[in-house]
Scaffold this active site. Structure first.
Site, PDB file in Angstrom:
ATOM      1  CE1 TYR A 286      83.164  31.476  53.259  1.00 47.39           C
ATOM      2  CE2 TYR A 286      84.601  29.563  52.998  1.00 47.39           C
ATOM      3  CZ  TYR A 286      84.426  30.904  53.273  1.00 47.39           C
ATOM      4  OH  TYR A 286      85.515  31.691  53.575  1.00 47.39           O
TER       5      TYR A 286
ATOM      6  NE  ARG B   9      86.712  28.911  50.108  1.00 45.80           N
ATOM      7  CZ  ARG B   9      86.649  30.237  50.132  1.00 45.80           C
ATOM      8  NH1 ARG B   9      85.706  30.859  49.451  1.00 45.80           N
ATOM      9  NH2 ARG B   9      87.516  30.936  50.822  1.00 45.80           N
TER      10      ARG B   9
ATOM     11  CB  ALA C 189      90.800  36.409  50.206  1.00 48.97           C
TER      12      ALA C 189
ATOM     13  N   PRO D 106      87.399  35.285  44.230  1.00 46.44           N
ATOM     14  CG  PRO D 106      89.377  35.836  45.314  1.00 46.44           C
ATOM     15  CD  PRO D 106      88.179  36.461  44.654  1.00 46.44           C
ATOM     16  CG  ASN D 107      89.647  30.584  46.639  1.00 44.64           C
ATOM     17  OD1 ASN D 107      90.202  29.785  45.891  1.00 44.64           O
ATOM     18  ND2 ASN D 107      90.300  31.527  47.294  1.00 44.64           N
TER      19      ASN D 107
ATOM     20  CG  HIS E 162      82.280  39.242  53.229  1.00 43.89           C
ATOM     21  ND1 HIS E 162      83.347  38.843  52.462  1.00 43.89           N
ATOM     22  CD2 HIS E 162      82.301  40.598  53.240  1.00 43.89           C
ATOM     23  CE1 HIS E 162      83.993  39.911  52.043  1.00 43.89           C
ATOM     24  NE2 HIS E 162      83.379  40.994  52.497  1.00 43.89           N
TER      25      HIS E 162
ATOM     26  CG  ASP F  91      91.257  52.920  44.125  1.00 45.09           C
ATOM     27  OD1 ASP F  91      90.747  53.250  45.214  1.00 45.09           O
ATOM     28  OD2 ASP F  91      92.458  53.099  43.857  1.00 45.09           O
TER      29      ASP F  91
ATOM     30  CG  ASN G 118      81.592  37.081  48.696  1.00 44.34           C
ATOM     31  OD1 ASN G 118      82.685  37.510  49.107  1.00 44.34           O
ATOM     32  ND2 ASN G 118      81.012  36.007  49.211  1.00 44.34           N
TER      33      ASN G 118
ATOM     34  NE  ARG H 211      89.020  34.100  57.113  1.00 43.33           N
ATOM     35  CZ  ARG H 211      89.398  33.526  55.956  1.00 43.33           C
ATOM     36  NH1 ARG H 211      89.006  34.040  54.814  1.00 43.33           N
ATOM     37  NH2 ARG H 211      90.149  32.445  55.952  1.00 43.33           N
TER      38      ARG H 211
ATOM     39  CG  HIS I  37      89.983  40.186  53.917  1.00 41.96           C
ATOM     40  ND1 HIS I  37      88.862  40.648  54.582  1.00 41.96           N
ATOM     41  CD2 HIS I  37      89.726  38.878  53.624  1.00 41.96           C
ATOM     42  CE1 HIS I  37      87.983  39.657  54.692  1.00 41.96           C
ATOM     43  NE2 HIS I  37      88.481  38.579  54.116  1.00 41.96           N
TER      44      HIS I  37
ATOM     45  NE  ARG J 215      85.861  32.354  58.452  1.00 40.99           N
ATOM     46  CZ  ARG J 215      86.065  32.148  57.149  1.00 40.99           C
ATOM     47  NH1 ARG J 215      85.380  32.832  56.262  1.00 40.99           N
ATOM     48  NH2 ARG J 215      86.944  31.242  56.754  1.00 40.99           N
TER      49      ARG J 215
ATOM     50  CD  GLU K  31      82.593  44.319  51.562  1.00 40.07           C
ATOM     51  OE1 GLU K  31      82.518  45.560  51.770  1.00 40.07           O
ATOM     52  OE2 GLU K  31      83.531  43.611  51.983  1.00 40.07           O
TER      53      GLU K  31
ATOM     54  CB  SER L  60      81.835  33.245  56.764  1.00 43.32           C
ATOM     55  OG  SER L  60      82.834  34.124  56.263  1.00 43.32           O
TER      56      SER L  60
HETATM   57  C1  DQA Z   1      84.132  35.363  52.208  1.00 43.90           C
HETATM   58  C2  DQA Z   1      85.006  35.697  53.420  1.00 43.90           C
HETATM   59  C3  DQA Z   1      86.459  35.907  53.003  1.00 43.90           C
HETATM   60  O1  DQA Z   1      87.253  36.178  54.154  1.00 43.90           O
HETATM   61  C4  DQA Z   1      86.991  34.666  52.338  1.00 43.90           C
HETATM   62  O2  DQA Z   1      88.311  34.885  51.898  1.00 43.90           O
HETATM   63  C5  DQA Z   1      86.126  34.195  51.226  1.00 43.90           C
HETATM   64  C6  DQA Z   1      84.673  34.182  51.434  1.00 43.90           C
HETATM   65  C7  DQA Z   1      82.682  35.028  52.616  1.00 43.90           C
HETATM   66  O3  DQA Z   1      81.831  34.989  51.742  1.00 43.90           O
HETATM   67  O4  DQA Z   1      82.420  34.784  53.797  1.00 43.90           O
HETATM   68  O5  DQA Z   1      86.601  33.739  50.196  1.00 43.90           O
HETATM   69  O6  DQA Z   1      84.077  36.488  51.346  1.00 43.90           O
END
Ligand code: DQA
Length: 161
Positions: A37, A32, A90, A24-25, A113, A100, A87, A124, A93, A120, A111, A115
Site C-alpha cells: 500500500y 500497514r 475488505a 477498514p484498516n 483499491h 445496497d 475504498n 480479492r 469483497h 492478489r 470504487e 493495490s
Molecule cells: C484494498 C484491497 C482490499 O482487498 C483490502 O482488504 C484492503 C485494501 C486496496 O486498497 O487495495 O483493505 O481495498
C-alpha cells in the site's frame, strides 16, 4: 455545468462536492504492509485529494471507518449533486450492505483499491460493490484517489447530474 467563482456546479445549480470514504484498516496506511500500500498515510492522501479538489473547484470531505454500519450511514449521508469515492477495503469483497447503500443513493460513485486486487488472493478478485458503481480503479496506489476525483468530476459534468 458552470464555473462561476471557480466553483463547479452541475445543472441543478448546487456546488459540486465529493465525499471520500475509506473502509477498514485504511487508517493504518503508511504503516500497514507498505510493500502493498505504499508509505503515505491516509491523512497525506486525503490532503492531496482535498488540494486537487481546490485546484479543480470541487470541495472534498473525507471520512474513514472500520465499521460496516458506520460506512453505510456515511454513504446515506451523501446528497444529490455530490459524488462519492469509496475504498471499501475488505468489505468490497462481501458487504452487500455497502453495495445496497451505494445503490440506494444513486449518485456518481467511483470504487478505488490501491493495490491490484486481481493480482492478489483469490477472495480479492470479486467486489460485490463494483456492479453498482460507475467506475473502478485499482492498482494505481494513492494516485488512484486522484484519478477517481477527476473521473467523478467528468461524471458530475454530465447534463443529467
Ligand atoms: C484494498 C484491497 C482490499 O482487498 C483490502 O482488504 C484492503 C485494501 C486496496 O486498497 O487495495 O483493505 O481495498
Amino acid at each position: 455545468m458552470s464555473t462561476d467563482d471557480n466553483v463547479l456546479r452541475p445543472s441543478s445549480g448546487q456546488d459540486v462536492s465529493v465525499l471520500l470514504l475509506n473502509g477498514p484498516n485504511l487508517n493504518l496506511l503508511g504503516e500497514r504492509e507498505p510493500g502493498v500500500y505504499g508509505s503515505q498515510s491516509l491523512k497525506t492522501i486525503e490532503e492531496r485529494v482535498i488540494q486537487l479538489g481546490v485546484e479543480l473547484g470541487v470541495s472534498v470531505s473525507c471520512a474513514q471507518s472500520n465499521s460496516e454500519g458506520e460506512l453505510v450511514s456515511l454513504v446515506h449521508g451523501a446528497r444529490h449533486g455530490q459524488g462519492l469515492i469509496i475504498n471499501p477495503g475488505a468489505y468490497a469483497h462481501y458487504s452487500y450492505a455497502i453495495r445496497d447503500a451505494i445503490a440506494a443513493i444513486s449518485i456518481p460513485c467511483i470504487e478505488v483499491h490501491m493495490s491490484n486486487v486481481h493480482a492478489r488472493d483469490e477472495f480479492r478478485h470479486t467486489s460485490v460493490v463494483s456492479p453498482v458503481v460507475d467506475g473502478f480503479i485499482c492498482g494505481c496506489g494513492a494516485f488512484g484517489y486522484e484519478l477517481a476525483l477527476r473521473a467523478l468530476i467528468q461524471q458530475l459534468e454530465r447534463p443529467d447530474a
